[in-house]
Motif scaffolding. Structure first.
Motif, PDB file in Angstrom:
ATOM      1  N   ASP A   1      73.350 -60.272  14.916  1.00  0.00           N
ATOM      2  CA  ASP A   1      74.397 -61.263  15.223  1.00  0.00           C
ATOM      3  C   ASP A   1      75.021 -60.963  16.588  1.00  0.00           C
ATOM      4  O   ASP A   1      76.150 -60.493  16.684  1.00  0.00           O
ATOM      5  N   TYR A   2      74.273 -61.254  17.656  1.00  0.00           N
ATOM      6  CA  TYR A   2      74.798 -60.998  18.993  1.00  0.00           C
ATOM      7  C   TYR A   2      76.008 -61.884  19.305  1.00  0.00           C
ATOM      8  O   TYR A   2      76.962 -61.454  19.933  1.00  0.00           O
ATOM      9  N   LEU A   3      75.960 -63.133  18.865  1.00  0.00           N
ATOM     10  CA  LEU A   3      77.088 -64.033  19.169  1.00  0.00           C
ATOM     11  C   LEU A   3      78.380 -63.497  18.551  1.00  0.00           C
ATOM     12  O   LEU A   3      79.448 -63.560  19.166  1.00  0.00           O
ATOM     13  N   GLY A   4      78.259 -62.973  17.342  1.00  0.00           N
ATOM     14  CA  GLY A   4      79.423 -62.368  16.689  1.00  0.00           C
ATOM     15  C   GLY A   4      79.965 -61.198  17.500  1.00  0.00           C
ATOM     16  O   GLY A   4      81.171 -61.069  17.707  1.00  0.00           O
ATOM     17  N   GLU A   5      79.052 -60.340  17.989  1.00  0.00           N
ATOM     18  CA  GLU A   5      79.479 -59.195  18.797  1.00  0.00           C
ATOM     19  C   GLU A   5      80.102 -59.641  20.113  1.00  0.00           C
ATOM     20  O   GLU A   5      81.117 -59.116  20.553  1.00  0.00           O
ATOM     21  N   ILE A   6      79.468 -60.619  20.748  1.00  0.00           N
ATOM     22  CA  ILE A   6      79.899 -61.075  22.079  1.00  0.00           C
ATOM     23  C   ILE A   6      81.297 -61.694  22.018  1.00  0.00           C
ATOM     24  O   ILE A   6      82.094 -61.533  22.937  1.00  0.00           O
ATOM     25  N   THR A   7      81.601 -62.396  20.926  1.00  0.00           N
ATOM     26  CA  THR A   7      82.879 -63.106  20.847  1.00  0.00           C
ATOM     27  C   THR A   7      83.980 -62.265  20.189  1.00  0.00           C
ATOM     28  O   THR A   7      85.109 -62.715  20.061  1.00  0.00           O
ATOM     29  N   HIS A   8      83.672 -61.045  19.811  1.00  0.00           N
ATOM     30  CA  HIS A   8      84.648 -60.189  19.130  1.00  0.00           C
ATOM     31  C   HIS A   8      85.540 -59.478  20.152  1.00  0.00           C
ATOM     32  O   HIS A   8      85.064 -58.979  21.160  1.00  0.00           O
ATOM     33  N   ALA A   9      86.838 -59.410  19.869  1.00  0.00           N
ATOM     34  CA  ALA A   9      87.791 -58.779  20.800  1.00  0.00           C
ATOM     35  C   ALA A   9      87.417 -57.329  21.069  1.00  0.00           C
ATOM     36  O   ALA A   9      87.009 -56.603  20.173  1.00  0.00           O
ATOM     37  N   LEU A  10      87.572 -56.901  22.325  1.00  0.00           N
ATOM     38  CA  LEU A  10      87.335 -55.500  22.694  1.00  0.00           C
ATOM     39  C   LEU A  10      88.601 -54.677  22.522  1.00  0.00           C
ATOM     40  O   LEU A  10      88.557 -53.487  22.294  1.00  0.00           O
ATOM     41  N   VAL A  11      89.765 -55.348  22.695  1.00  0.00           N
ATOM     42  CA  VAL A  11      91.041 -54.644  22.758  1.00  0.00           C
ATOM     43  C   VAL A  11      91.756 -54.753  21.425  1.00  0.00           C
ATOM     44  O   VAL A  11      91.839 -55.832  20.857  1.00  0.00           O
ATOM     45  N   LYS A  12      92.265 -53.625  20.954  1.00  0.00           N
ATOM     46  CA  LYS A  12      93.008 -53.644  19.686  1.00  0.00           C
ATOM     47  C   LYS A  12      94.471 -53.996  19.926  1.00  0.00           C
ATOM     48  O   LYS A  12      95.115 -54.660  19.137  1.00  0.00           O
ATOM     49  N   ASP A  13      94.987 -53.521  21.082  1.00  0.00           N
ATOM     50  CA  ASP A  13      96.402 -53.749  21.410  1.00  0.00           C
ATOM     51  C   ASP A  13      96.705 -55.229  21.510  1.00  0.00           C
ATOM     52  O   ASP A  13      96.100 -55.937  22.293  1.00  0.00           O
ATOM     53  N   THR A  14      97.628 -55.726  20.724  1.00  0.00           N
ATOM     54  CA  THR A  14      98.011 -57.125  20.824  1.00  0.00           C
ATOM     55  C   THR A  14      99.524 -57.228  20.949  1.00  0.00           C
ATOM     56  O   THR A  14     100.168 -58.012  20.264  1.00  0.00           O
ATOM     57  N   ALA A  15     100.077 -56.398  21.848  1.00  0.00           N
ATOM     58  CA  ALA A  15     101.529 -56.435  22.074  1.00  0.00           C
ATOM     59  C   ALA A  15     101.948 -57.815  22.572  1.00  0.00           C
ATOM     60  O   ALA A  15     101.264 -58.404  23.394  1.00  0.00           O
ATOM     61  N   GLY A  16     103.043 -58.286  22.054  1.00  0.00           N
ATOM     62  CA  GLY A  16     103.457 -59.652  22.363  1.00  0.00           C
ATOM     63  C   GLY A  16     103.965 -59.827  23.783  1.00  0.00           C
ATOM     64  O   GLY A  16     104.462 -58.896  24.403  1.00  0.00           O
ATOM     65  N   ALA A  17     103.810 -61.017  24.288  1.00  0.00           N
ATOM     66  CA  ALA A  17     104.351 -61.346  25.602  1.00  0.00           C
ATOM     67  C   ALA A  17     105.751 -61.910  25.421  1.00  0.00           C
ATOM     68  O   ALA A  17     106.057 -62.491  24.392  1.00  0.00           O
ATOM     69  N   THR A  18     106.582 -61.711  26.393  1.00  0.00           N
ATOM     70  CA  THR A  18     107.956 -62.209  26.290  1.00  0.00           C
ATOM     71  C   THR A  18     108.360 -62.952  27.557  1.00  0.00           C
ATOM     72  O   THR A  18     107.711 -62.818  28.576  1.00  0.00           O
ATOM     73  N   ASP A  19     109.444 -63.665  27.446  1.00  0.00           N
ATOM     74  CA  ASP A  19     109.978 -64.361  28.624  1.00  0.00           C
ATOM     75  C   ASP A  19     110.454 -63.351  29.638  1.00  0.00           C
ATOM     76  O   ASP A  19     110.971 -62.300  29.267  1.00  0.00           O
TER      77      ASP A  19
END
Ligand SMILES: [Zn+2]
Length: 637
Positions: free
Chosen positions: A619-637
């Motif tokens: 499943d290359y498409l699954g691998e290719i589209t999977h996030a590399l980064v675990k950090d999902t810290a939120g963005a703020t104003d």
């Protein structure tokens, strides 16, 4: 750059450089050219520009920028220049346009004059569609492309001509730009003196309804999205979208391993009254989309991949650029032959980052992708025009309409280029037994140290050499066969190697459905073989398809289907009803003022594209589209 269907038609003349001696505007070392742009009447669709150019006596040639970076064609909007006057020492100086290089203005600077004053207006009455020359101002906002409001002296490369620009905006408007600010005084902002290349690369968005959001708070470099909209309500970006844009920045860094900008600004314009497209810059991108793109779910899905595409260009297009596109100024013609790398790889990586950042769900991404593969599997123009020629011919293909697009082909180096680079990625994974991928190519080709904007040019041979450094293979043969061959297997191979397969069934494709609804357009290309507006005006007709054989062509208007007034639903019902019957579908069609009935012999039923997992392959498409980064810290104003 990324566009939408364009209707504007321009006559384009590729100019031959005929002039002899080079006239340098003396005094360039004495100080920068001063440029004052008054945008206070932008809502009235007019800008005023005043330039003060250090000169010495004698003949002088001024250029109006013709070849616009990122647009890949000579579409500088010179037709919108009005009120042009030159003076020196308080006296008017006569001018004459060059008869061959029509973006060149010749003057004779009188003795004793050391500063030439140039005044002109730029008319903001561009067409509703198009790229940066298209509609750019509304009652509440403006997007300023500096190349439209300046001229520069012939003789020096653009990188060596310094400009000190200032901009006056309507009272109470705010603005966003990557251009460093020197001083602000009320409605007027003075920017730091920069090379002409930096100025042209740094547009300014401004508006009454404006918002700036930090996407990587506390981090260096900073990443900011600056939004100008036609209403306050349109600025309401959801926390989810903010997080996804934060993820986009982090995923891009994980992909390339370096950044080549001081800070980055996404300049987002939300308006239904400006041209819709994206234009890349090194430290920003000019992204223009529908007013409700942040607050309407269908619009949000439709525009999801625009910012990723333009952001990728900071690496692939600005930092690394084909040698033929890295021209010394804006008059030397660009060579577009490597746009399948510049735009095709950007399209691929932009789509990958759209998935990895969560801007589209995996299901939405796959439906979108299925629509793309189906389109290119059913594109008869691939039988005569090689992919390479869609790049070579880009300066006029950008202006092609949707009519006959399947047979003419258009700027297919974007989307077929995406499939080509997916194939490269999958081939890298296969031949290295999953040890290498496009990430290794990107780090070698686009990586390096984190630094200020820099331009490194490349050739076809450089692309091949970098691929070979990642994994030795006949990359030149691989690429050339797909670029020069006729009706290559690119779409089929790309999907097959991905571990998925394209299927057609009677279940509507959920993303195509959204796209058609927003465009008020219905696609029947995979069945009877045409697409049409919701009112029945035919756009593309598949060459050799059932509608083509019946005699239907672009521009005709379908009035009735089997005796019932045309609508997309009525057409779909007729296609479904004709399945497993022998009676043709009867269409009453207006061709100009004449009406005729056409019989379309199609009995295959409704067909919508989707992709399904093929368990026999990884499943290359699954691998290719999977996030590399675990950090999902939120963005703020
Ligand atoms: Zn692009």
């Amino acid at each position: 750059m990324r566009g939408i269907m364009r209707t504007v038609v321009m006559s384009v003349v590729v100019l031959i450089l005929l002039c002899g001696s080079v006239h340098v505007a003396a005094g360039q070392t004495a100080g920068p050219i001063r440029l004052l742009v008054d945008a206070s009447q932008a809502p009235q669709k007019i800008l005023h520009a005043r330039m003060e150019i250090p000169v010495s006596a004698g003949p002088l040639t001024l250029y109006y920028p013709e070849w616009i970076p990122g647009e890949h064609m000579p579409d500088g909007p010179i037709i919108e220049v009005a009120g042009m006057k030159f003076s020196g020492g308080g006296k008017t100086i006569a001018w004459r346009r060059d008869l061959v290089e029509m973006f060149s203005i010749h003057l004779d600077v009188p003795a004793g004059v050391t500063t030439l004053v140039a005044d002109f207006d730029f008319l903001l009455s561009g067409p509703a569609s198009g790229f940066s020359a298209g509609a750019s101002a509304t009652a509440s906002l403006d997007v300023l492309s500096w190349n439209q409001v300046l001229m520069y002296p012939k003789g020096l490369p653009a990188k060596d001509i310094m400009f000190a620009a200032s901009l006056r905006l309507p009272a109470d408007w705010k603005f966003g730009t990557a251009l460093p600010i020197a001083k602000q005084d009320g409605a007027t902002t003075e920017f730091a003196a920069v090379p002409l290349t930096t100025l042209v690369d740094s547009p300014v968005i401004s508006g009454r309804y404006y918002r700036a959001i930090q996407l990587t708070p506390g981090q260096n470099p900073s990443h900011e999205i600056d939004i100008a909209a036609d209403s306050a309500a349109a600025l309401a970006m959801t926390p989810e979208t903010q997080l996804q844009l934060h993820n986009l920045v982090m995923e891009a860094y994980a992909l390339f391993g370096a950044r080549h900008y001081r800070n980055y600004h996404f300049l987002l314009t939300l308006s239904d009254d400006v041209a819709h497209f994206g234009l890349e810059h090194h430290e920003s991108s000019d992204d223009r989309t529908a007013e409700r793109s942040l607050i309407d779910e269908a619009e949000r899905i439709e525009f999801a991949s625009l910012l990723p595409h333009e952001y990728v260009h900071s690496w692939n297009g600005k930092y690394r650029r084909p040698a033929g596109l890295a021209t010394p100024d804006y008059q030397v013609p660009m060579k577009d032959d490597l746009l399948w790398v510049y735009e095709g790889l950007t399209e691929y990586l932009g789509e990958v980052l759209t998935a990895r950042s969560g801007l589209q769900t995996p299901e939405q991404w796959r439906e979108d992708f299925a629509g793309l593969v189906a389109q290119y599997e059913n594109r008869p123009g691939r039988d005569w025009r090689p992919l390479q020629d869609t790049a070579d011919a880009a300066p006029f293909l950008y202006d092609a309409t949707n009519d006959w697009s399947n047979w003419r082909r258009g700027t297919d180096f974007y989307e077929e280029g995406e499939l080509l680079w997916l194939d490269v990625d999958e081939t890298l994974r296969t031949i290295t037994k999953d040890k290498k991928s496009i990430e290794d190519f990107c780090r070698a080709f686009h990586g390096g140290g984190n630094a200020q904007p820099e331009l490194k040019t490349y050739t076809f041979e450089d692309v091949v050499a970098t691929l070979n450094s990642v994994a030795p293979y006949d990359w030149a043969g691989f690429l050339r066969s797909r670029l020069d061959g006729m009706a290559t297997k690119t779409p089929d191979e790309a999907i097959e190697k991905s571990g998925w397969k394209l299927v057609y069934n009677e279940q509507p494709n959920t993303v195509l459905e959204i796209q058609e609804e927003l465009a008020r357009h219905a696609g029947f290309s995979l069945t009877v073989g045409f697409s049409a507006s919701d009112e029945g005006t035919v756009a593309d007709v598949i060459h050799g398809g059932p509608a083509y054989i019946a005699g239907i062509g672009p521009g005709m208007k379908i009035v009735a289907v089997n005796g019932a007034q045309f609508s997309p639903d009525v057409m779909r019902d007729a296609i479904a009803a004709a399945k497993n019957t022998t009676a043709p579908i009867q269409l009453i069609v207006a061709n100009g003022a004449q009406f005729r009935t056409f019989s379309v012999d199609y009995h295959g039923g409704l067909r919508y594209p989707h992709i399904e997992r093929d368990d026999s392959r990884p499943d290359y498409l699954g691998e290719i589209t999977h996030a590399l980064v675990k950090d999902t810290a939120g963005a703020t104003d």
